[in-house]
Design a protein around this motif. Sequence first.
Motif, short mmCIF file in Angstrom:
data_model
loop_
_atom_site.label_atom_id
_atom_site.label_comp_id
_atom_site.label_asym_id
_atom_site.label_seq_id
_atom_site.Cartn_x
_atom_site.Cartn_y
_atom_site.Cartn_z
N ALA A 26 34.38 -12.98 -51.87
CA ALA A 26 35.74 -13.49 -51.72
C ALA A 26 35.79 -15.02 -51.78
O ALA A 26 36.61 -15.60 -52.48
N TYR A 27 34.90 -15.68 -51.04
CA TYR A 27 34.93 -17.14 -51.02
C TYR A 27 34.48 -17.74 -52.35
O TYR A 27 35.03 -18.76 -52.79
N THR A 28 33.50 -17.15 -53.00
CA THR A 28 33.12 -17.67 -54.33
C THR A 28 34.21 -17.42 -55.35
O THR A 28 34.38 -18.20 -56.29
N ASP A 29 34.99 -16.35 -55.18
CA ASP A 29 36.11 -16.09 -56.08
C ASP A 29 37.15 -17.21 -56.03
O ASP A 29 37.78 -17.53 -57.04
N VAL A 30 37.35 -17.80 -54.85
CA VAL A 30 38.29 -18.91 -54.73
C VAL A 30 37.83 -20.08 -55.60
O VAL A 30 38.61 -20.66 -56.37
N VAL A 31 36.54 -20.42 -55.50
CA VAL A 31 35.99 -21.52 -56.30
C VAL A 31 36.03 -21.17 -57.79
O VAL A 31 36.41 -22.00 -58.63
N GLN A 32 35.67 -19.95 -58.12
CA GLN A 32 35.62 -19.54 -59.52
C GLN A 32 37.00 -19.53 -60.17
O GLN A 32 37.15 -19.92 -61.32
N LEU A 33 38.02 -19.10 -59.44
CA LEU A 33 39.36 -19.07 -60.01
C LEU A 33 39.87 -20.48 -60.28
O LEU A 33 40.54 -20.73 -61.29
N PHE A 34 39.57 -21.41 -59.39
CA PHE A 34 39.92 -22.81 -59.64
C PHE A 34 39.21 -23.32 -60.89
O PHE A 34 39.80 -24.04 -61.70
N CYS A 35 37.93 -22.98 -61.05
CA CYS A 35 37.17 -23.41 -62.22
C CYS A 35 37.76 -22.85 -63.51
O CYS A 35 37.85 -23.53 -64.53
#
Length: 489
Positions: A187-196
């Motif tokens: 979930a937390y890596t998804d936040v970073v990945q979606l911004f990227c």
Amino acid sequence: MAIHVDGLLAIVIFYVLILMVGIWAAWKNKSSGISQGTDRSESIMVGGRDIGLFVGGFTMTATWVGGGYINGTAESVYLPGSGLAWAQAPFGYALSLVVGGLFFAKPMRSRGYVTMLDPFQQLYGKRMGGLLFIPALLGEIFWSAAILSALGATLSVIVDINISMSVVISALIAIFYTLVGGLYSVAYTDVVQLFCIFIGLWISVPFALSNPAVSDIGVTAVNTVFQSPWLGEIDPSDGWMWADNFCLLMLGGIPWQVYFQRVLSASSASYAQVLSFLAALGCLVMAVPSVLIGAIGASTDWNQTSYGPVPPVEKDESDMILPIVLQHLCPPFVSFFGLGAVSAAVMSSADSSILSASSMFARNIYQLAFRQSTRQKEQRLTREVERFVEQRFPYKTVSMLASLLSNAAFSYAAKYLFESGKLSPKYDFLDAVVSRHSKETMDKTTLVAHDNIVLSELAAVKPRHGGSVAGTFVNDEGEVSPDSSTEHQ
């Protein structure tokens, strides 16, 4: 073409960032759920059921917005004879989330299930639940293969590194942080990945639009310049095929554990419903840059670019139009940002598939079917848009209806034969009918002695979020969600 050191460095930096975020999330939430009475294995699978709107909305959106999603949307818009009219994934997936939110999110979360197979296993028995794991697993395998293929295609165009090695490394990184932190890391890596993904693609669009080889996409949308208009059209003779594909995307997007994993991790049943609607909006927003890149590809005079005079469609490289636009119409540093976006999209979907398949196996196969008394530590360790085709018959819809009707017919027939005594119980080798009359218990989260789920008997969850949003929703009995009245007491 030689390896681009700058591009390779950009990928390494991105992967290290994602890995660090995943490890941090696992460390930050290592004790979450345990002090509240939640099993550790359940915390790994559904994040202690305390995922809020911000993180939950991002992780559910990122699950759908994968490498196949952004590459496939751009490809469909670019393809002559297809165009935007046949780019169905954004709208189909968005509607699938809406339908899931309206009809499935609340009941599944309210009953405290851990995987989407739980209700089937509860109704038909542990062996049938194990059998249903097979098509679910195959779906995750094929989906993972599609998104990793999208990553390989992008890397081969922009960086020219060993594709097999890059795909293996990407998958290993996703596996590592997923196994370390479970849903929290995903979930937390998804936040970073979606911004990227969002930033990487939107940075690329202005540079590609301003390239001298690109014509006005407003003109090429309705006029033939280098190829047929990219808006596309639906020929009346193709109507059934269009509807067939659309129904597949809309309804086929619901029965996925990656979706229900987010639904079941929400801090309340109302939040689970809201997350579905937020993700539907997110899918539409995240498709915009891919649509523009596909339109740019259809509006480009490739003879003026480093790609060469033969357009991608004639080289049978339409599926790589997004990385081709990034490589040949944008400056190198911009294409590397775009590469990071595709890598992010791939990993955000790959990690979800890994967690999804492992959760269903650990719970519905290992724990409930083979080893119901397994200890929690043991459980933790074991856990494109389609191309335009000539066939116009709606075979996907017919296949679905045939499967649905045959399943219902055979199920009712078997039920009648066993319950009427015409067939001996010994022939029910799947325990699908006879087991309903037993008091077999799966675990405290999904079953109670009288075969009904009682919310008061579920493990208590301490919400982390206010009730302002949840309070605006009502449960199935018309009562205000309990989350809105108890969260701050």
